[in-house]
Design a protein around this motif. Structure first.
Motif, mmCIF file in Angstrom:
data_model
loop_
_atom_site.group_PDB
_atom_site.id
_atom_site.type_symbol
_atom_site.label_atom_id
_atom_site.label_comp_id
_atom_site.label_asym_id
_atom_site.label_seq_id
_atom_site.Cartn_x
_atom_site.Cartn_y
_atom_site.Cartn_z
ATOM 1 N N PHE A 164 42.049 50.875 17.593
ATOM 2 C CA PHE A 164 40.677 50.438 17.850
ATOM 3 C C PHE A 164 40.328 49.212 17.017
ATOM 4 O O PHE A 164 39.758 48.241 17.526
ATOM 5 N N ALA A 165 40.666 49.230 15.735
ATOM 6 C CA ALA A 165 40.329 48.112 14.844
ATOM 7 C C ALA A 165 41.027 46.825 15.278
ATOM 8 O O ALA A 165 40.405 45.751 15.299
ATOM 9 N N LEU A 166 42.297 46.914 15.645
ATOM 10 C CA LEU A 166 43.014 45.717 16.097
ATOM 11 C C LEU A 166 42.443 45.189 17.413
ATOM 12 O O LEU A 166 42.332 43.976 17.610
ATOM 13 N N SER A 167 42.072 46.082 18.293
ATOM 14 C CA SER A 167 41.463 45.668 19.552
ATOM 15 C C SER A 167 40.120 44.976 19.305
ATOM 16 O O SER A 167 39.819 43.936 19.909
ATOM 17 N N MET A 168 39.319 45.541 18.422
ATOM 18 C CA MET A 168 38.023 44.930 18.123
ATOM 19 C C MET A 168 38.180 43.592 17.417
ATOM 20 O O MET A 168 37.401 42.666 17.651
ATOM 21 N N LEU A 169 39.198 43.457 16.574
ATOM 22 C CA LEU A 169 39.448 42.171 15.922
ATOM 23 C C LEU A 169 39.828 41.116 16.959
ATOM 24 O O LEU A 169 39.307 39.997 16.927
ATOM 25 N N ALA A 170 40.696 41.464 17.881
ATOM 26 C CA ALA A 170 41.086 40.518 18.937
ATOM 27 C C ALA A 170 39.879 40.141 19.795
ATOM 28 O O ALA A 170 39.674 38.960 20.120
ATOM 29 N N CYS A 171 39.063 41.113 20.142
ATOM 30 C CA CYS A 171 37.871 40.829 20.955
ATOM 31 C C CYS A 171 36.864 39.973 20.192
ATOM 32 O O CYS A 171 36.232 39.087 20.778
ATOM 33 N N SER A 172 36.735 40.207 18.900
ATOM 34 C CA SER A 172 35.789 39.404 18.125
ATOM 35 C C SER A 172 36.288 37.967 17.967
ATOM 36 O O SER A 172 35.486 37.034 17.966
ATOM 37 N N VAL A 173 37.591 37.770 17.867
ATOM 38 C CA VAL A 173 38.143 36.403 17.821
ATOM 39 C C VAL A 173 37.828 35.688 19.133
ATOM 40 O O VAL A 173 37.392 34.528 19.139
ATOM 41 N N ILE A 174 38.028 36.371 20.249
ATOM 42 C CA ILE A 174 37.727 35.775 21.556
ATOM 43 C C ILE A 174 36.239 35.460 21.672
ATOM 44 O O ILE A 174 35.863 34.389 22.147
#
Length: 145
Positions: A12-22
């Motif tokens: 979840f944390a890695l997914s949210m980090l990728a989404c926040s970068v986008i």
């Protein structure tokens, strides 16, 4: 063999980090790509994803306790496939409407919308699948008790 307790939280944390970068790139993408820009991008992305994770993980949420590995893997992969398909269709639909409203070109809008839907879903789906997997495991545990 048991599933590590923090597995869903890490995904979840890695997914949210990728989404926040986008998200930050989308909002500030037209800025000059200087070293300061990349530092601001990293800082803003970490702050956004940390805030989302703080809310998502409080009170022990998304923590696995005594979950067998293979049933967990089957459930998570199934949830990931379902969430990816649904989010790809939903994002493509929204993108098609927005892009067509701007360009008034059907084939170009459709191509860009499908590309956006498939690509953005790659980053969003693992986070949502982590949450839905945790909910299904929690509901199953309550029903077993």
């Amino acid at each position: 063999m048991k599933t590590p307790t923090q597995t869903l939280r890490v995904v979840f944390a890695l997914s949210m980090l990728a989404c926040s970068v986008i998200l930050v790139l989308f909002v500030r993408g037209r800025a000059a790509w200087t070293p300061e820009f990349w530092l601001q991008l990293a800082a803003a992305s970490v702050v956004i994803s940390a805030a989302i994770c703080f809310v998502a993980f409080r009170q022990g949420k998304m923590r696995l306790v005594a979950v067998p590995l293979w049933p967990f893997v089957r459930l998570f992969v199934r949830q990931l496939a379902i969430v990816y398909a649904v989010s790809a269709v939903a994002i493509s639909g929204v993108a098609l409407a927005v892009i067509y409203a701007i360009t008034r070109s059907g084939p170009n809008a459709l191509a860009l919308a499908v590309l956006a839907g498939l690509w953005l879903s790659l980053w969003l789906a693992p986070g949502i699948a982590s949450f839905t997997t945790w909910r299904k495991l929690r509901i199953a545990k309550v029903n077993d008790a």
